[in-house]
Design a protein around this motif. Structure first.
Motif, PDB file in Angstrom:
ATOM      1  N   PHE A 101       0.862  -1.186   0.000  1.00 36.41           N
ATOM      2  CA  PHE A 101       0.000   0.000   0.000  1.00 36.41           C
ATOM      3  C   PHE A 101       0.899   1.237   0.000  1.00 36.41           C
ATOM      4  CE2 PHE A 101      -2.566   3.375   1.721  1.00 36.41           C
ATOM      5  CZ  PHE A 101      -3.780   3.194   1.062  1.00 36.41           C
ATOM      6  N   VAL A 102       0.755   2.062  -1.030  1.00 36.82           N
ATOM      7  CA  VAL A 102       1.643   3.217  -1.216  1.00 36.82           C
ATOM      8  C   VAL A 102       0.905   4.494  -0.839  1.00 36.82           C
ATOM      9  CG1 VAL A 102       3.172   4.394  -2.857  1.00 36.82           C
ATOM     10  CG2 VAL A 102       2.645   1.958  -3.176  1.00 36.82           C
ATOM     11  N   SER A 103       1.456   5.222   0.134  1.00 32.22           N
ATOM     12  CA  SER A 103       0.784   6.453   0.570  1.00 32.22           C
ATOM     13  C   SER A 103       1.757   7.343   1.334  1.00 32.22           C
ATOM     14  CB  SER A 103      -0.391   6.094   1.482  1.00 32.22           C
ATOM     15  OG  SER A 103      -0.915   7.255   2.096  1.00 32.22           O
ATOM     16  N   GLY A 104       1.472   8.642   1.332  1.00 31.33           N
ATOM     17  CA  GLY A 104       2.226   9.556   2.178  1.00 31.33           C
ATOM     18  C   GLY A 104       1.857   9.301   3.633  1.00 31.33           C
ATOM     19  N   LYS A 105       2.814   9.519   4.522  1.00 30.94           N
ATOM     20  CA  LYS A 105       2.557   9.264   5.946  1.00 30.94           C
ATOM     21  C   LYS A 105       1.557  10.255   6.538  1.00 30.94           C
ATOM     22  CE  LYS A 105       6.695   6.648   7.025  1.00 30.94           C
ATOM     23  NZ  LYS A 105       7.124   6.447   5.639  1.00 30.94           N
ATOM     24  N   LYS A 106       1.394  11.428   5.882  1.00 28.06           N
ATOM     25  CA  LYS A 106       0.491  12.462   6.420  1.00 28.06           C
ATOM     26  C   LYS A 106      -0.953  12.265   5.967  1.00 28.06           C
ATOM     27  CE  LYS A 106       4.019  16.043   5.896  1.00 28.06           C
ATOM     28  NZ  LYS A 106       4.329  17.149   4.976  1.00 28.06           N
ATOM     29  N   SER A 107      -1.179  11.315   5.075  1.00 31.20           N
ATOM     30  CA  SER A 107      -2.512  11.170   4.478  1.00 31.20           C
ATOM     31  C   SER A 107      -3.499  10.468   5.409  1.00 31.20           C
ATOM     32  CB  SER A 107      -2.402  10.380   3.166  1.00 31.20           C
ATOM     33  OG  SER A 107      -3.678   9.989   2.719  1.00 31.20           O
ATOM     34  N   SER A 108      -4.570  11.188   5.787  1.00 27.85           N
ATOM     35  CA  SER A 108      -5.625  10.599   6.636  1.00 27.85           C
ATOM     36  C   SER A 108      -6.300   9.456   5.896  1.00 27.85           C
ATOM     37  CB  SER A 108      -6.718  11.635   6.927  1.00 27.85           C
ATOM     38  OG  SER A 108      -6.226  12.624   7.762  1.00 27.85           O
ATOM     39  N   ASN A 109      -6.573   9.732   4.635  1.00 27.53           N
ATOM     40  CA  ASN A 109      -7.254   8.773   3.788  1.00 27.53           C
ATOM     41  C   ASN A 109      -6.384   7.529   3.579  1.00 27.53           C
ATOM     42  OD1 ASN A 109      -6.745   8.580   0.501  1.00 27.53           O
ATOM     43  ND2 ASN A 109      -8.758   7.946   1.177  1.00 27.53           N
ATOM     44  N   GLY A 110      -5.076   7.730   3.510  1.00 26.37           N
ATOM     45  CA  GLY A 110      -4.146   6.608   3.383  1.00 26.37           C
ATOM     46  C   GLY A 110      -4.232   5.671   4.570  1.00 26.37           C
ATOM     47  N   LYS A 111      -4.334   6.256   5.753  1.00 26.40           N
ATOM     48  CA  LYS A 111      -4.417   5.457   6.987  1.00 26.40           C
ATOM     49  C   LYS A 111      -5.684   4.598   6.964  1.00 26.40           C
ATOM     50  CE  LYS A 111      -3.975   4.902  11.714  1.00 26.40           C
ATOM     51  NZ  LYS A 111      -4.517   3.547  11.529  1.00 26.40           N
ATOM     52  N   VAL A 112      -6.812   5.212   6.593  1.00 29.54           N
ATOM     53  CA  VAL A 112      -8.100   4.489   6.543  1.00 29.54           C
ATOM     54  C   VAL A 112      -8.046   3.355   5.517  1.00 29.54           C
ATOM     55  CG1 VAL A 112     -10.553   4.717   5.927  1.00 29.54           C
ATOM     56  CG2 VAL A 112      -9.472   6.484   7.317  1.00 29.54           C
ATOM     57  N   LEU A 113      -7.543   3.659   4.313  1.00 27.44           N
ATOM     58  CA  LEU A 113      -7.546   2.655   3.241  1.00 27.44           C
ATOM     59  C   LEU A 113      -6.530   1.530   3.490  1.00 27.44           C
ATOM     60  CD1 LEU A 113      -8.082   4.905   0.081  1.00 27.44           C
ATOM     61  CD2 LEU A 113      -9.782   3.607   1.341  1.00 27.44           C
ATOM     62  N   PHE A 114      -5.406   1.877   4.128  1.00 24.68           N
ATOM     63  CA  PHE A 114      -4.432   0.840   4.499  1.00 24.68           C
ATOM     64  C   PHE A 114      -5.073  -0.165   5.465  1.00 24.68           C
ATOM     65  CE2 PHE A 114      -1.324  -0.516   7.791  1.00 24.68           C
ATOM     66  CZ  PHE A 114      -0.555  -1.378   7.012  1.00 24.68           C
ATOM     67  N   ASP A 115      -5.819   0.363   6.436  1.00 25.77           N
ATOM     68  CA  ASP A 115      -6.509  -0.510   7.409  1.00 25.77           C
ATOM     69  C   ASP A 115      -7.506  -1.436   6.708  1.00 25.77           C
ATOM     70  OD1 ASP A 115      -5.077   0.596   9.465  1.00 25.77           O
ATOM     71  OD2 ASP A 115      -6.675   1.933  10.150  1.00 25.77           O
ATOM     72  N   VAL A 116      -8.179  -0.906   5.672  1.00 24.43           N
ATOM     73  CA  VAL A 116      -9.142  -1.708   4.900  1.00 24.43           C
ATOM     74  C   VAL A 116      -8.414  -2.897   4.258  1.00 24.43           C
ATOM     75  CG1 VAL A 116     -10.591  -1.719   2.813  1.00 24.43           C
ATOM     76  CG2 VAL A 116     -10.784   0.166   4.447  1.00 24.43           C
ATOM     77  N   CYS A 117      -7.267  -2.610   3.624  1.00 22.28           N
ATOM     78  CA  CYS A 117      -6.506  -3.682   2.958  1.00 22.28           C
ATOM     79  C   CYS A 117      -6.005  -4.710   3.969  1.00 22.28           C
ATOM     80  CB  CYS A 117      -5.297  -3.105   2.226  1.00 22.28           C
ATOM     81  SG  CYS A 117      -5.719  -1.989   0.889  1.00 22.28           S
ATOM     82  N   GLN A 118      -5.477  -4.196   5.081  1.00 23.99           N
ATOM     83  CA  GLN A 118      -4.890  -5.095   6.076  1.00 23.99           C
ATOM     84  C   GLN A 118      -5.938  -5.981   6.763  1.00 23.99           C
ATOM     85  OE1 GLN A 118      -2.754  -3.385   9.461  1.00 23.99           O
ATOM     86  NE2 GLN A 118      -0.949  -4.565   8.872  1.00 23.99           N
ATOM     87  N   SER A 119      -7.165  -5.465   6.845  1.00 23.67           N
ATOM     88  CA  SER A 119      -8.221  -6.247   7.499  1.00 23.67           C
ATOM     89  C   SER A 119      -8.554  -7.517   6.713  1.00 23.67           C
ATOM     90  CB  SER A 119      -9.486  -5.394   7.685  1.00 23.67           C
ATOM     91  OG  SER A 119     -10.089  -5.144   6.434  1.00 23.67           O
ATOM     92  N   VAL A 120      -8.377  -7.489   5.393  1.00 23.80           N
ATOM     93  CA  VAL A 120      -8.660  -8.703   4.602  1.00 23.80           C
ATOM     94  C   VAL A 120      -7.390  -9.448   4.205  1.00 23.80           C
ATOM     95  CG1 VAL A 120     -10.873  -7.898   3.696  1.00 23.80           C
ATOM     96  CG2 VAL A 120      -8.804  -7.431   2.398  1.00 23.80           C
ATOM     97  N   ASN A 121      -6.252  -8.739   4.217  1.00 22.57           N
ATOM     98  CA  ASN A 121      -4.984  -9.388   3.895  1.00 22.57           C
ATOM     99  C   ASN A 121      -3.908  -8.912   4.875  1.00 22.57           C
ATOM    100  OD1 ASN A 121      -2.561 -10.330   2.874  1.00 22.57           O
ATOM    101  ND2 ASN A 121      -3.167 -10.052   0.731  1.00 22.57           N
TER     102      ASN A 121
END
Length: 282
Positions: free
Chosen positions: A216-236
């Motif tokens: 998952f590629v995202s800037g560390k400051k991105s709020s949306n990145g944090k939310v979407l990373f959690d979505v990916c990690q919850s299934v994988n």
């Protein structure tokens, strides 16, 4: 020895329309004028900011703005508080307004609520650019909270209107709304989460299930990145967060792994391609 990795980029990942709009606008002016001031990072991605800085983009803070006159300044997708517009008018600063239409609509709704004397709660990240702009519509009277536990310390009115930062989790917003109702408050809830963000949840869940590893590629400051990373990690659970291809190490991967690359709404496609090349070279 090559690990023979099969790497696929999620075609739906990358910039949302609000970010595309702001960057297109910036690039157009940079081509004409050679430089452009931008109030805050144009996007929460350091690599993309560096690319635009090389073209002449000058990132300034609100303090720096006080020293400017007779210049053009870009307002990024996150939007701004009313004071910024007022200051610009007084100092002959031309604002190039690239505020996202979804954010502008939310600002207007919050302003209307405030004008109607409603007490306002905003579910959002403290200090986030969008949230500062939203709070500005209420004369900074709105209560901002990231987590429902924070409200235990606050003397809340019995009746209030609830809004959300546009990039927050939909599930979390509704859980907060239900919990506040259960606590006996009269809540007028407005789901103001951007559907271009929330519709990505299901797409990313489906995408993440298909591969051995997810990068998952995202800037560390991105709020949306944090939310979407959690979505990916919850299934994988084999999901890794990187901001830069240099953060990747070969030991993440096993031979013949299938690897999916996806990102936040603030992640440029060129960066995901760079990550793909780096992985393929392992």
């Amino acid at each position: 020895m090559s690990k023979n990795l099969q790497v696929t980029i999620d075609k739906d990942s990358g910039f949302c329309f609000g970010v595309v709009y702001a960057i297109d606008m910036a690039e157009e002016i940079l081509e004409e004028d050679g430089y452009l001031y931008c109030l805050g990072d144009i996007v929460h991605n350091d690599e993309e900011v560096a690319r635009l800085k090389a073209k002449g983009l000058r990132i300034i803070s609100h303090e720096d703005l006080q020293d400017l006159q007779n210049e053009k300044v870009l307002i990024r997708a996150h939007g701004e508080a009313p004071e910024t517009y007022k200051f610009a008018l007084e100092n002959n600063i031309t604002l190039i307004d690239a505020s996202c239409p979804v954010v502008l609509k939310l600002q207007n709704r919050i302003k209307t609520s405030h004008d109607d004397q409603e007490k306002i709660l905003i579910f959002g990240k403290h200090g986030h650019a969008e949230v500062i702009g939203l709070q500005g519509q209420t004369n900074n009277e709105a209560i901002v909270f990231q987590d429902i536990d924070e409200l235990d310390q606050v003397d809340l009115p019995s009746k209030f209107t609830l809004y959300s930062q546009t990039t927050k989790s939909v599930d979390k917003f509704y859980a907060i709304k239900n919990e506040l109702l259960a606590r006996g408050y009269e809540v007028k809830a407005n789901d103001t989460i951007c559907r271009q963000v929330s519709n990505r949840y299901e797409d990313l869940e489906n995408f993440s299930k298909q591969y051995d590893k997810i990068i998952f590629v995202s800037g560390k400051k991105s709020s949306n990145g944090k939310v979407l990373f959690d979505v990916c990690q919850s299934v994988n659970p084999q999901t890794y967060f990187v901001s830069d291809p240099n953060e990747l190490t070969a030991d993440i991967f096993s031979s013949n792994d299938t690897v999916g690359i996806c990102g936040a709404t603030s992640t440029p496609m060129w960066l995901m391609k760079k990550v793909k090349e780096t992985i393929e070279g392992m």
